[in-house]
Scaffold this active site. Structure first.
Site, PDB file in Angstrom:
ATOM      1  N   GLY A 195      31.603  25.855  37.566  1.00 13.87           N
ATOM      2  CA  GLY A 195      31.291  26.036  36.424  1.00 13.87           C
ATOM      3  C   GLY A 195      32.934  25.885  35.598  1.00 13.87           C
ATOM      4  O   GLY A 195      33.103  25.510  35.221  1.00 13.87           O
ATOM      5  N   HIS A 196      33.791  27.046  36.522  1.00 18.59           N
ATOM      6  CA  HIS A 196      35.107  26.970  36.828  1.00 18.59           C
ATOM      7  C   HIS A 196      35.310  25.217  36.653  1.00 18.59           C
ATOM      8  O   HIS A 196      36.238  24.919  36.122  1.00 18.59           O
ATOM      9  CB  HIS A 196      36.027  28.056  37.369  1.00 18.59           C
ATOM     10  CG  HIS A 196      35.292  29.574  37.183  1.00 18.59           C
ATOM     11  ND1 HIS A 196      34.585  30.324  37.957  1.00 18.59           N
ATOM     12  CD2 HIS A 196      35.885  30.204  36.194  1.00 18.59           C
ATOM     13  CE1 HIS A 196      34.762  30.912  37.209  1.00 18.59           C
ATOM     14  NE2 HIS A 196      35.267  31.249  36.749  1.00 18.59           N
ATOM     15  N   GLY A 202      38.630  34.709  37.983  1.00 15.19           N
ATOM     16  CA  GLY A 202      39.084  34.334  39.589  1.00 15.19           C
ATOM     17  C   GLY A 202      37.331  34.636  40.044  1.00 15.19           C
ATOM     18  O   GLY A 202      36.442  33.841  39.428  1.00 15.19           O
ATOM     19  N   TYR A 203      37.090  34.102  41.617  1.00 17.78           N
ATOM     20  CA  TYR A 203      35.563  34.326  41.925  1.00 17.78           C
ATOM     21  C   TYR A 203      34.967  33.206  41.381  1.00 17.78           C
ATOM     22  O   TYR A 203      33.557  33.201  40.947  1.00 17.78           O
ATOM     23  CB  TYR A 203      35.237  35.814  41.700  1.00 17.78           C
ATOM     24  CG  TYR A 203      34.016  35.809  42.924  1.00 17.78           C
ATOM     25  CD1 TYR A 203      34.352  36.690  43.948  1.00 17.78           C
ATOM     26  CD2 TYR A 203      32.410  35.491  42.736  1.00 17.78           C
ATOM     27  CE1 TYR A 203      33.212  36.376  44.659  1.00 17.78           C
ATOM     28  CE2 TYR A 203      31.626  35.729  43.890  1.00 17.78           C
ATOM     29  CZ  TYR A 203      32.246  36.362  45.217  1.00 17.78           C
ATOM     30  OH  TYR A 203      31.368  36.096  46.297  1.00 17.78           O
ATOM     31  N   LEU A 204      35.461  31.969  41.317  1.00 18.66           N
ATOM     32  CA  LEU A 204      35.205  30.899  41.074  1.00 18.66           C
ATOM     33  C   LEU A 204      34.565  30.033  41.251  1.00 18.66           C
ATOM     34  O   LEU A 204      33.658  30.073  42.517  1.00 18.66           O
ATOM     35  CB  LEU A 204      36.676  30.038  41.245  1.00 18.66           C
ATOM     36  CG  LEU A 204      37.777  30.248  40.375  1.00 18.66           C
ATOM     37  CD1 LEU A 204      38.706  29.444  40.952  1.00 18.66           C
ATOM     38  CD2 LEU A 204      37.662  30.667  39.188  1.00 18.66           C
ATOM     39  N   GLY A 215      34.884  28.277  28.830  1.00 22.32           N
ATOM     40  CA  GLY A 215      33.315  27.410  28.859  1.00 22.32           C
ATOM     41  C   GLY A 215      32.422  28.138  27.982  1.00 22.32           C
ATOM     42  O   GLY A 215      33.395  29.059  27.125  1.00 22.32           O
TER      43      GLY A 215
END
Ligand code: PAF
Length: 286
Positions: A38-39, A33-35, A149
């Protein structure tokens, strides 16, 4: 199709059953989470290659040591849902800890060798926690492809090895690191940086660029490559190197300068203030 939020394993399996019956492919993007962008790149890639995209949002306690930032790790599911909706994910799987670990877990996945070297030596148990939760997510979602990633380069290699060793029937897709304009690799932990620390943080990517240039110029001695990284990090008083690794890109074995590998992985962890940042680069040996 609007983004659906699912919080239980049973509900997720139920939701994916018809898709699977009709031969639709499923892509999984595992996250804590806390995207950030990059996500989003991982989700875009999954969207392009699969019929159904599932993103998991789960801050996994198993991969944090007691001294680490599990409790203060940033969480914002509403913001995550907005990003995932905008990037066309179908399902966000956001289970509570109790759903994933209803009893203290007794079964772990340990990828020997790879897990205890380098970052694994600094963070005992970390990769065991990662491999265990990722294996569990693979069993829950049963994706055709899963996206990770390259920034967490050792993690990616640990997962690739686990999938090969345990014959998980899926493809692992590694996606290049996304950076801010000044080179800082995007990370949920960047939120911890004060303005002066944020200004100092691009020294990580600059140090890797210097090492890549050295390798491009024919340097394959790992001590010299490490020295090139250290020299740049030393120009930034707020940066305190914690790990500098120069390794064969696939196995993460040490580099033998007399028989250099086709590609070298550079992996660093550097404390900037209280925040431990990591970065990575894989460089082809000319
Ligand atoms: O890279 C991460 O965010 C985590 O380590 C992962 C792969 C989601 C497992 O918790």
């Amino acid at each position: 199709m609007p983004l659906e939020t699912v919080t239980t394993i049973a509900e997720l399996r139920e939701r994916l059953r018809p898709a699977r019956r009709t031969g639709k492919s499923v892509g999984l993007v595992p996250t804590m989470g806390y995207l950030h962008r990059g996500h989003a790149t991982l989700v875009d890639r999954a969207r392009a290659e699969n019929d159904i995209v599932v993103t998991s949002v789960f801050v996994n306690p198993l991969q944090f040591a007691p001294s680490e930032d599990f409790a203060r790790y940033p969480r914002d599911l509403d913001a995550d849902r907005s990003l995932l909706g905008a990037h066309g994910a179908d399902i966000v799987f956001a289970p509570p800890v109790q759903e994933m670990y209803p009893q203290p877990i007794a079964t772990h996945v340990e990828v020997e060798g790879l897990s205890v070297r380098l970052e694994g030596e600094r963070r005992p148990g970390h990769f065991r926690g990662v491999a265990t939760v990722v294996g569990k997510l693979f069993n829950i979602v049963q994706p055709d492809r899963a996206y990770f990633g390259e920034k967490d380069y050792q993690q990616l290699q640990v997962i690739r090895r686990m999938v090969a060793d345990l014959s998980f029937p899926l493809e692992i897709v590694g996606v290049p690191t996304v950076r801010d304009v000044d080179g800082l690799a995007l990370s949920s932990r960047n939120i911890y940086l004060s303005p002066t620390e944020r200004a100092a943080a691009p020294v990580l990517s600059r140090s890797l660029a210097a090492a890549a240039e050295a390798i491009g110029g024919g340097t394959v001695d790992p001590r010299k490559i490490e020295a090139a990284i250290r020299a740049v990090l030393a120009t930034e008083p707020q940066a305190e190197p914690d790990l500098i690794a120069v390794a064969e890109a696939n196995t993460l074995e040490p580099v033998d300068p007399k028989a250099p590998p086709p590609a070298i992985a550079l992996m660093i962890a550097v404390r900037v203030g209280r925040t431990r940042l990591i970065d990575q680069r894989v460089v082809a040996v000319p």
